[in-house]
Write an enzyme that holds these catalytic residues in place. Structure first.
Site, PDB file in Angstrom:
ATOM      1  N   HIS A  10       0.842  -1.201   0.000  1.00  0.00           N
ATOM      2  CA  HIS A  10       0.000   0.000   0.000  1.00  0.00           C
ATOM      3  C   HIS A  10       0.873   1.245   0.000  1.00  0.00           C
ATOM      4  CE1 HIS A  10       0.611  -1.338   4.164  1.00  0.00           C
ATOM      5  NE2 HIS A  10       0.646  -0.067   4.504  1.00  0.00           N
ATOM      6  N   LEU A  11       0.334   2.254  -0.655  1.00  0.00           N
ATOM      7  CA  LEU A  11       0.991   3.558  -0.715  1.00  0.00           C
ATOM      8  C   LEU A  11       0.200   4.522   0.170  1.00  0.00           C
ATOM      9  CD1 LEU A  11       3.158   5.356  -2.055  1.00  0.00           C
ATOM     10  CD2 LEU A  11       1.537   5.758  -3.915  1.00  0.00           C
TER      11      LEU A  11
HETATM   12  P1  5GP Z   1       1.358   0.314   7.509  1.00  0.00           P
HETATM   13  O1  5GP Z   1       1.568   0.564   8.975  1.00  0.00           O
HETATM   14  O2  5GP Z   1       1.268  -1.172   7.217  1.00  0.00           O
HETATM   15  O3  5GP Z   1       2.300   1.023   6.597  1.00  0.00           O
HETATM   16  O4  5GP Z   1      -0.044   0.946   7.169  1.00  0.00           O
HETATM   17  C1  5GP Z   1      -1.252   0.347   7.456  1.00  0.00           C
HETATM   18  C2  5GP Z   1      -2.252   1.439   7.655  1.00  0.00           C
HETATM   19  O5  5GP Z   1      -3.547   0.874   7.629  1.00  0.00           O
HETATM   20  C3  5GP Z   1      -2.099   2.144   9.004  1.00  0.00           C
HETATM   21  O6  5GP Z   1      -1.856   3.530   8.778  1.00  0.00           O
HETATM   22  C4  5GP Z   1      -3.426   1.883   9.702  1.00  0.00           C
HETATM   23  O7  5GP Z   1      -3.892   2.995  10.446  1.00  0.00           O
HETATM   24  C5  5GP Z   1      -4.359   1.549   8.556  1.00  0.00           C
HETATM   25  N1  5GP Z   1      -5.421   0.635   8.929  1.00  0.00           N
HETATM   26  C6  5GP Z   1      -5.302  -0.481   9.698  1.00  0.00           C
HETATM   27  N2  5GP Z   1      -6.488  -1.094   9.807  1.00  0.00           N
HETATM   28  C7  5GP Z   1      -7.386  -0.336   9.098  1.00  0.00           C
HETATM   29  C8  5GP Z   1      -8.794  -0.469   8.847  1.00  0.00           C
HETATM   30  O8  5GP Z   1      -9.459  -1.405   9.281  1.00  0.00           O
HETATM   31  N3  5GP Z   1      -9.364   0.503   8.080  1.00  0.00           N
HETATM   32  C9  5GP Z   1      -8.658   1.558   7.573  1.00  0.00           C
HETATM   33  N4  5GP Z   1      -9.319   2.445   6.842  1.00  0.00           N
HETATM   34  N5  5GP Z   1      -7.322   1.696   7.781  1.00  0.00           N
HETATM   35  C10 5GP Z   1      -6.709   0.761   8.537  1.00  0.00           C
END
Ligand code: 5GP
Ligand code: ZN
Length: 115
Positions: free
Chosen positions: A101-102
């Site tokens: 994801h970006l």
């Molecule tokens: P990462 O930390 O893997 O780079 O980013 C994952 C992102 O997904 C985080 O910023 C987190 O807040 C978001 N996220 C996690 N669970 C959910 C969800 O159930 N819904 C939404 N809209 N965002 C989520």
């Protein structure tokens, strides 16, 4: 396109988990981050399950470019005059969902170098 039944972002793509979706086409889905780190914080995901950005780039340069182009389009529709895009790769730098994801962030001042 193949999805993973156990993956949070695949469930959002499928509509099994609700999200505030702001943009969608055949290659990407974009939705507002549940824990926003800026006034605009949108997560842009490919509609194929792959663990991280490099894995996606090996699979499809077209879909990888689609993430970047979606970010630019969303930024315009949000009225941003500049924005930051981030791929986290690996738990050690904060990747918590292992579907590429970006992050699109904007609407406030951003320090450089990032923390
Ligand atoms: P990462 O930390 O893997 O780079 O980013 C994952 C992102 O997904 C985080 O910023 C987190 O807040 C978001 N996220 C996690 N669970 C959910 C969800 O159930 N819904 C939404 N809209 N965002 C989520
Ligand atoms: Zn997935």
């Amino acid at each position: 396109m193949s999805l993973d039944a156990n993956c949070l972002f695949c469930k959002i793509i499928e509509g099994d988990i609700p999200a505030n979706i702001v943009y969608r086409n055949d290659n990407v889905v974009a939705f507002r981050d549940i824990n926003p780190q800026a006034p605009t914080h949108v997560v842009i995901v490919p509609t194929v399950h792959v663990e991280n950005a490099a894995g996606l780039a090996k699979m499809s340069s077209v879909i990888t470019a689609a993430l970047i182009l979606a970010a630019d389009e969303i930024a315009k529709s949000e009225g941003l005059d500049g924005y930051r895009t981030v791929f986290n790769t690996g738990a050690s730098v904060g990747q918590s969902v292992f579907h590429a994801h970006l992050h699109l962030l904007g609407g406030r001042y951003f320090a450089w170098p990032p923390g």
